[in-house]
Write an enzyme that holds these catalytic residues in place. Structure first.
Site, PDB file in Angstrom:
ATOM      1  N   CYS A  92       0.814  -1.217   0.000  1.00  0.00           N
ATOM      2  CA  CYS A  92       0.000   0.000   0.000  1.00  0.00           C
ATOM      3  C   CYS A  92       0.857   1.280   0.000  1.00  0.00           C
ATOM      4  CB  CYS A  92      -0.984  -0.056   1.163  1.00  0.00           C
ATOM      5  SG  CYS A  92      -2.348   1.099   0.987  1.00  0.00           S
ATOM      6  N   ARG A 125     -12.274   6.904  -1.136  1.00  0.00           N
ATOM      7  CA  ARG A 125     -11.460   5.921  -0.414  1.00  0.00           C
ATOM      8  C   ARG A 125     -12.065   4.527  -0.552  1.00  0.00           C
ATOM      9  NH1 ARG A 125      -7.569   5.400   3.435  1.00  0.00           N
ATOM     10  NH2 ARG A 125      -7.110   7.589   3.118  1.00  0.00           N
ATOM     11  N   HIS A 206      -3.377  -5.530   2.636  1.00  0.00           N
ATOM     12  CA  HIS A 206      -2.976  -5.691   4.032  1.00  0.00           C
ATOM     13  C   HIS A 206      -3.523  -7.048   4.475  1.00  0.00           C
ATOM     14  CE1 HIS A 206      -1.876  -1.434   4.463  1.00  0.00           C
ATOM     15  NE2 HIS A 206      -2.991  -1.126   3.837  1.00  0.00           N
TER      16      HIS A 206
HETATM   17  N1  GLN Z   1      -1.886   6.874   2.796  1.00  0.00           N
HETATM   18  C1  GLN Z   1      -2.116   6.030   1.670  1.00  0.00           C
HETATM   19  C2  GLN Z   1      -3.524   6.122   1.103  1.00  0.00           C
HETATM   20  O1  GLN Z   1      -4.474   6.445   1.773  1.00  0.00           O
HETATM   21  C3  GLN Z   1      -1.767   4.595   1.999  1.00  0.00           C
HETATM   22  C4  GLN Z   1      -2.663   3.983   3.031  1.00  0.00           C
HETATM   23  C5  GLN Z   1      -2.230   2.624   3.473  1.00  0.00           C
HETATM   24  O2  GLN Z   1      -1.055   2.279   3.453  1.00  0.00           O
HETATM   25  N2  GLN Z   1      -3.180   1.855   3.933  1.00  0.00           N
HETATM   26  O3  GLN Z   1      -3.676   5.837  -0.074  1.00  0.00           O
END
Ligand code: GLN
EC number: 6.3.5.13
Length: 249
Positions: A92, A125, A206
């Site tokens: 990520c 998101r 993840h």
């Molecule tokens: N900050 C990054 C995003 O929101 C990565 C988030 C993460 O590693 N879960 O895309």
């Protein structure tokens, strides 16, 4: 020094959603096969050694990943390790940081430049299960499963290939993200998950990803040891099979 050394890179800034567990899974699977293995933790401000066998980079929040990008660009250890062909596994924010540039805290930030990819923003998101069919690595045959939570829309350049094709979830980018940078090559970007480029494997999964995807864990171990995946003794861990079944249901 142990037979096998696994670098856990910047867990103080890149270690959300249990991503540090990837290094522990690798160590556990190697030790079960009788391989003396240690995890070497490198924190912000510390140089990254180039002689480790495998490197794990996790996910993180926007501000944290900006710090990580700066650190990994200034201390060239990870870049040199990649140039030496050492396996690197990034999750990520880790994926975004290793790319050419990414968007964080409302601005565009230079990445480390190890992956031919740029990251802008998704339409909204994405949070939830991420399931894909492996695509970029012939030895990988098991369905990939993880959990995604990100705002990043990652577009791959010609030197990078996807790790998988999405069955459920978003992965690298949605239609909004694919066109946000005016990319004329949006085709194939939507539905791509993760990156394979040289010795680097990166993903939005993840989980930690390697607890859910033992075949991927073993592929990384095999590469770190310089052997074929098929030469690793299979491990029978019923809890891992149970976990996969539950998450893929
Ligand atoms: N900050 C990054 C995003 O929101 C990565 C988030 C993460 O590693 N879960 O895309």
């Amino acid at each position: 020094m142990s037979e096998l050394t696994i670098g856990l890179i910047l867990p103080d800034v890149l270690g959300t959603y249990g991503d540090n567990g990837n290094a522990l899974v690798l160590r556990g699977r190697a030790r079960k096969r009788g391989i003396d293995t240690e995890v070497v933790t490198i924190k912000l401000g510390e140089p990254v050694p180039t002689n480790l066998d495998l490197y794990c980079v996790g996910g993180g929040e926007d501000t944290a990943q900006i710090l990580a990008a700066k650190h990994l660009t200034e201390h060239r250890g990870l870049i040199e390790a990649a140039n030496l062909g050492r396996p690197i596994f990034a999750i990520c924010a880790g994926l975004q940081v290793l790319g050419e540039s990414f968007r964080a805290d409302g601005r565009i930030v230079d990445g480390v430049g190890l992956i031919d990819a740029t990251t802008s923003s998704l339409g909204k998101r994405t949070i939830g299960e991420l399931i894909s069919t492996p695509a970029g690595i012939p030895e990988l045959t098991d369905t990939l499963t993880g959990f995604e939570n990100h705002m990043g829309a990652t577009i791959l350049g010609p030197d990078a290939a996807p790790l998988g094709r999405v069955i459920r979830g978003v992965g690298n980018c949605d239609a909004h993200g694919a066109t946000a940078d005016g990319s004329a090559e949006a085709d194939g970007q939507v539905g791509a998950e993760g990156v394979v480029q040289g010795s680097i494997i990166a993903t939005y999964m993840h989980g930690p990803a390697l607890a859910r995807n033992p075949q991927l864990a073993d592929l990384l171990l095999a590469r770190a040891m310089g052997v074929e995946l098929s030469s690793l003794e299979p491990l029978d861990i019923p809890e891992v099979e149970q976990l996969r079944k539950e998450r893929l249901r």
